[in-house]
Design a protein around this motif. Structure first.
Motif, mmCIF file in Angstrom:
data_model
loop_
_atom_site.group_PDB
_atom_site.id
_atom_site.type_symbol
_atom_site.label_atom_id
_atom_site.label_comp_id
_atom_site.label_asym_id
_atom_site.label_seq_id
_atom_site.Cartn_x
_atom_site.Cartn_y
_atom_site.Cartn_z
ATOM 1 N N ARG A 36 -9.538 0.383 12.177
ATOM 2 C CA ARG A 36 -8.968 -0.919 12.544
ATOM 3 C C ARG A 36 -9.633 -2.066 11.778
ATOM 4 O O ARG A 36 -8.953 -2.997 11.330
ATOM 5 C CB ARG A 36 -9.112 -1.145 14.055
ATOM 6 C CG ARG A 36 -8.103 -0.346 14.848
ATOM 7 C CD ARG A 36 -8.323 -0.382 16.339
ATOM 8 N NE ARG A 36 -8.575 -1.690 16.927
ATOM 9 C CZ ARG A 36 -8.872 -1.868 18.209
ATOM 10 N NH1 ARG A 36 -8.959 -0.829 19.032
ATOM 11 N NH2 ARG A 36 -9.079 -3.077 18.689
ATOM 12 N N GLN A 57 -5.440 -6.629 5.734
ATOM 13 C CA GLN A 57 -4.341 -7.525 6.087
ATOM 14 C C GLN A 57 -4.667 -8.981 5.786
ATOM 15 O O GLN A 57 -3.750 -9.782 5.596
ATOM 16 C CB GLN A 57 -3.988 -7.372 7.569
ATOM 17 C CG GLN A 57 -3.297 -6.073 7.879
ATOM 18 C CD GLN A 57 -3.124 -5.840 9.367
ATOM 19 O OE1 GLN A 57 -3.953 -6.244 10.174
ATOM 20 N NE2 GLN A 57 -2.038 -5.190 9.724
ATOM 21 N N GLU A 74 3.331 -0.624 5.624
ATOM 22 C CA GLU A 74 4.120 -0.125 6.753
ATOM 23 C C GLU A 74 4.082 -1.114 7.917
ATOM 24 O O GLU A 74 5.101 -1.375 8.544
ATOM 25 C CB GLU A 74 3.596 1.232 7.218
ATOM 26 C CG GLU A 74 4.439 1.839 8.316
ATOM 27 C CD GLU A 74 3.979 3.237 8.699
ATOM 28 O OE1 GLU A 74 4.149 3.602 9.871
ATOM 29 O OE2 GLU A 74 3.460 3.957 7.825
ATOM 30 N N ASN A 75 2.910 -1.687 8.179
ATOM 31 C CA ASN A 75 2.795 -2.676 9.257
ATOM 32 C C ASN A 75 3.629 -3.915 8.960
ATOM 33 O O ASN A 75 4.268 -4.470 9.850
ATOM 34 C CB ASN A 75 1.335 -3.061 9.502
ATOM 35 C CG ASN A 75 0.565 -1.982 10.224
ATOM 36 O OD1 ASN A 75 1.131 -1.145 10.917
ATOM 37 N ND2 ASN A 75 -0.734 -1.995 10.058
ATOM 38 N N GLN A 76 3.636 -4.359 7.706
ATOM 39 C CA GLN A 76 4.436 -5.532 7.343
ATOM 40 C C GLN A 76 5.919 -5.230 7.493
ATOM 41 O O GLN A 76 6.679 -6.059 7.977
ATOM 42 C CB GLN A 76 4.116 -5.967 5.908
ATOM 43 C CG GLN A 76 2.758 -6.613 5.777
ATOM 44 C CD GLN A 76 2.377 -6.904 4.340
ATOM 45 O OE1 GLN A 76 2.958 -6.378 3.397
ATOM 46 N NE2 GLN A 76 1.378 -7.747 4.167
ATOM 47 N N ASN A 114 7.246 -3.044 9.557
ATOM 48 C CA ASN A 114 7.520 -2.972 11.002
ATOM 49 C C ASN A 114 7.595 -4.359 11.624
ATOM 50 O O ASN A 114 8.431 -4.606 12.498
ATOM 51 C CB ASN A 114 6.473 -2.121 11.713
ATOM 52 C CG ASN A 114 6.604 -0.650 11.375
ATOM 53 O OD1 ASN A 114 7.652 -0.195 10.924
ATOM 54 N ND2 ASN A 114 5.536 0.088 11.570
#
Length: 143
Positions: free
Chosen positions: A11, A18, A133-135, A137
């Motif tokens: 994390r 990020q 992938e987070n962006q 999503n």
């Protein structure tokens, strides 16, 4: 099983990735965003700094930042650094004492295949993959 130390290290690394910053990110900011105690984060980040994944700077304007491009970090590397091993059984750990039953073990091929799947899975995911992938999503959730 992956411990909290391994999960939190991942994390932290994702959080730093990020931020997409050349600036140092204060530990207090990381602790707030991750909802973790500063003291526990310090112990984890010390390991990351010691192994060169993160660079630290003390004092005003200090904090932590990644040392390499996102594509050069794998989830497997981060987890093994903090967990010690990703081997699914003790006999497959790199420092394991050779098992006297190795040549006749009927379950060894199963563990070897599973171990390879775990290794291949985690070592083929980069921080860049996770951030992208987070962006994706987030954009999908906003629509």
């Amino acid at each position: 099983m992956i411990s909290t130390k391994g999960r939190y290290a991942l994390r932290i690394m994702i959080d730093l990735a990020q931020q997409n910053s050349t600036d140092f990110i204060p530990l207090d900011d990381l602790a707030v965003r991750q909802g973790l105690s500063k003291k526990y984060l310090e112990s984890i980040i010390k390991t990351l700094v010691h192994h060169g994944l993160v660079k630290g700077l003390r004092g005003k304007g200090g904090g932590y930042k990644l040392t390499r491009p996102l594509a050069d970090y794998t989830v497997g590397e981060i987890l093994e650094l903090t967990e010690g091993t990703l081997s699914v059984v003790a006999c497959l750990q790199s420092d394991a004492v050779p098992c006297e039953r190795r040549d006749i073990c009927t379950t060894l091929p199963i563990w070897e295949r599973f171990n390879k799947m775990v290794y291949d899975f985690f070592y083929h995911i980069t921080l860049e993959d996770v951030v992208n992938e987070n962006q994706t999503n987030l954009h999908m959730a906003e629509q």
